[in-house]
Design an enzyme around this catalytic site. Structure first.
Site, PDB file in Angstrom:
ATOM      1  CG  ASN A 394      -1.962   1.108   1.157  1.00 51.15           C
ATOM      2  OD1 ASN A 394      -1.962   1.914   0.231  1.00 51.15           O
ATOM      3  ND2 ASN A 394      -2.789   1.194   2.167  1.00 51.15           N
ATOM      4  CG  ASP A 395       1.454   3.286   3.679  1.00 53.74           C
ATOM      5  OD1 ASP A 395       0.419   3.818   3.241  1.00 53.74           O
ATOM      6  OD2 ASP A 395       1.580   2.921   4.857  1.00 53.74           O
TER       7      ASP A 395
END
Lengths: 465, 102
Positions: A394-395
């Site tokens: 994600n990040d």
């Protein structure tokens, strides 16, 4: 009985073998040979220790029994542990090294004659300093690793635990460790030795509780480094070359890994150590949460996109490990390859919960390592790829890190996933990742969200291909 | 004046830090997890201190406090040695090249 000079030479040889063990890890081909050198070095060191004592009294039987008990437990764990649990295993192992260092230091303090360090109450000054350092660092490694283990296992919440006056308290404890070491050396009092150990355990605990679950890659590397310094401290006490060399190797290895992990998150080492990351950020992100349109699709759409692609880049993250989706992923890739689609994997330095975690999981699923690339190697290829398949990451794909200076992750190196013609993002929901920030990638024109469990979605796509 | 042997040990220590620095930078990032497990295993060479402590007791009193700590440390370090090397072995055996694995 071996002479002191001869055994010192053998210890040097095992130290050199340990260097070769690490050297072997420069490529997967030489790595297995490297591990063999490591084992050989260990066998030499242990054998030489027995021979140099030469005191084969009844104590020997007890030593062998304890050795075998530990060995059996270790072997059992090594064969049983699932690869997804490697971070917990390594944290657990670190705690054992720390505790072993503490126990050896205690043994040396209680019976210095066995180690030629003087008499109880009159231990050589240098040895006493080395012993205290080894014991204190060992104790910090032990309690710190226990906390890291509990956080990784999920027994303890991964969110940072902070309280008022935390940093001053830690500073006071660290200063008192130094003062106590000084007093211990001038008085040789055993009470001070026990107090020193107790507060070292305490500080290890206090140092790790404010660090969030997301920073575990740094914490594990840092504790790896500590366990090395503890071993080196004991190595000086025992005047043992193998232990000094190993301690220095492990200490610098852990320090380098911590540095690489910090760089992967664009955070300074002190920022991580001081902790609290991920606790304060969340409040700011919830304020500016606006409803933005998201395109979502199903396995059928994803299969269609991939079937018509000529190259696909897979971006795995910790979510893949949680969903145990690595085998399903490999099957999907096999099907893609049968359709003459070029597939490669892109790994971010901090993907997963420890350095290199994703690589091990992919290797376990029989993904050849020459299809797996690091961030710098593959980042330019995204612009030429047709589909990026983000699974559990994600990040590390958030373009905000490049565009928004206000963002807490601004400046962090990210994978340029959004440059692909289309992005498939497998995720359970739109919830933010561990940094607590929204991922801009979700709302891009070319992103198709696949809301499902990573393993199930991957299997469904394979069926539809 | 003679040089204190401590200085020699310190020299070994400092030089080993430099060796460690260069050797570890040359480790490929895909093997960072095995690197951690193998460093774990080798740092358990601390077992030599534990063995010395464990064997220090004379035959009348094998179990004095010092040797008990030695015995416990032997077990802890042995868990690490066997566990660390074997799990590294297990991991490294999984790394395969493309042509081998068709």
């Amino acid at each position: 009985m071996l002479s002191a000079n001869l055994s010192a030479t053998f210890y040097l040889i095992s130290g050199v073998l340990f260097i070769l063990a690490l050297r072997g890890l420069s490529s997967p081909e030489t790595s297995r040979q490297g591990n063999f050198f490591g084992i050989l070095g260990m066998i030499i060191a242990i054998t030489v220790t027995f021979l140099s004592i030469g005191n084969f009294s009844s104590g020997l039987v007890v030593v062998i029994i304890f050795l075998l008990i530990g060995g059996l437990i270790g072997a059992f764990i090594a064969y049983k542990i699932p690869m997804t649990a490697m971070p917990e295993l390594v944290a657990g192992f670190h705690s054992l090294v720390g505790l072993a260092a503490v126990f050896v230091a205690i043994a040396a303090f209680l019976n210095p004659e066995a180690f030629n360090l003087g008499k109880p109450g009159n231990i050589k000054l240098g040895s006493l300093i080395e012993m205290s350092i080894g014991a204190a660092v060992g104790a910090i490694t032990f309690s710190g690793s226990i906390i890291a283990f509990l956080k990784l296992q999920g027994i303890m919440s991964g969110s940072p635990i902070t309280f008022k006056g935390q940093h001053p308290l830690n500073a006071i404890i660290l200063i008192s460790i130094i003062v106590l070491t000084y007093l211990l050396c001038s008085t040789q009092s055993s009470n001070l030795f026990w107090i020193l150990l107790a507060i070292s355990f305490l500080i290890g605990f206090l140092l790790i509780i404010p660090i969030g679950g997301a920073d575990m890659p740094v914490v594990i590397s840092m504790l790896n480094s500590y366990s090395g310094w503890a071993a080196a401290g004991i190595g000086f006490t025992l005047e043992n070359t193998a232990l000094i060399i190993t301690g220095a190797l492990v200490g610098s290895s852990g320090a380098i890994l911590s540095y690489i992990m910090c760089k992967g998150m664009n955070r300074s080492f002190f920022n991580v150590i001081l902790g609290g990351f991920g606790a304060n950020e969340k409040s700011t992100s919830s304020q500016n949460k606006e409803q933005r349109p998201v395109k979502s699709g199903n396995a059928d759409d994803a299969a269609f996109l991939m079937k018509n692609a000529s190259s696909v880049i897979i971006v795995p993250g910790y979510g893949m490990a949680v969903a145990q989706a690595q085998h399903a992923l490999r099957e999907m890739v096999d099907t893609l390859k049968k359709n003459d689609i070029k597939v490669s994997y892109a790994i971010h330095p901090v993907a997963g919960r420890m350095p290199g975690h994703m690589n091990v999981l992919l290797a376990e699923a029989n993904v050849p390592y020459d299809e797996v690339f690091e961030l710098e190697e593959i980042n330019n290829d995204f612009a030429n790829a047709d589909v990026a398949f983000v699974i559990g990451a994600n990040d590390v794909t958030n373009p905000v890190a490049k565009t928004d200076p206000q963002s807490p992750i601004y400046g962090m190196p990210v994978l340029d996933v959004e440059k692909c013609k289309s992005v498939l993002f497998v995720k359970r929901s739109l919830s933010p990742g561990y940094a607590g920030i929204d991922n801009d990638l979700f709302y891009k024109e070319n992103t198709l969200m696949l809301f499902a469990d990573a393993k199930k979605m991957t299997e469904d796509i394979t069926k539809n291909l | 004046m003679e040089i204190d042997p401590f200085i020699f040990r310190l020299s070994i220590f400092i030089l080993s830090i430099f060796i460690g620095y260069y050797v570890v930078w040359s480790v490929t990032p895909s093997l960072h997890t095995p690197l951690m497990s193998v460093t774990n295993a080798i740092s358990s060479v601390i077992i030599v201190g534990a063995i010395i402590a464990g064997l220090a007791g004379n035959s009348d009193a094998i179990l004095n406090t010092s040797s008990i700590f030695g015995f416990l440390a032997i077990s802890l370090a042995a868990i690490n040695i066997f566990g660390g090397f074997l799990v590294t072995q297990r991991m490294l055996a999984m790394y395969k090249k493309k042509n081998k694995d068709k």
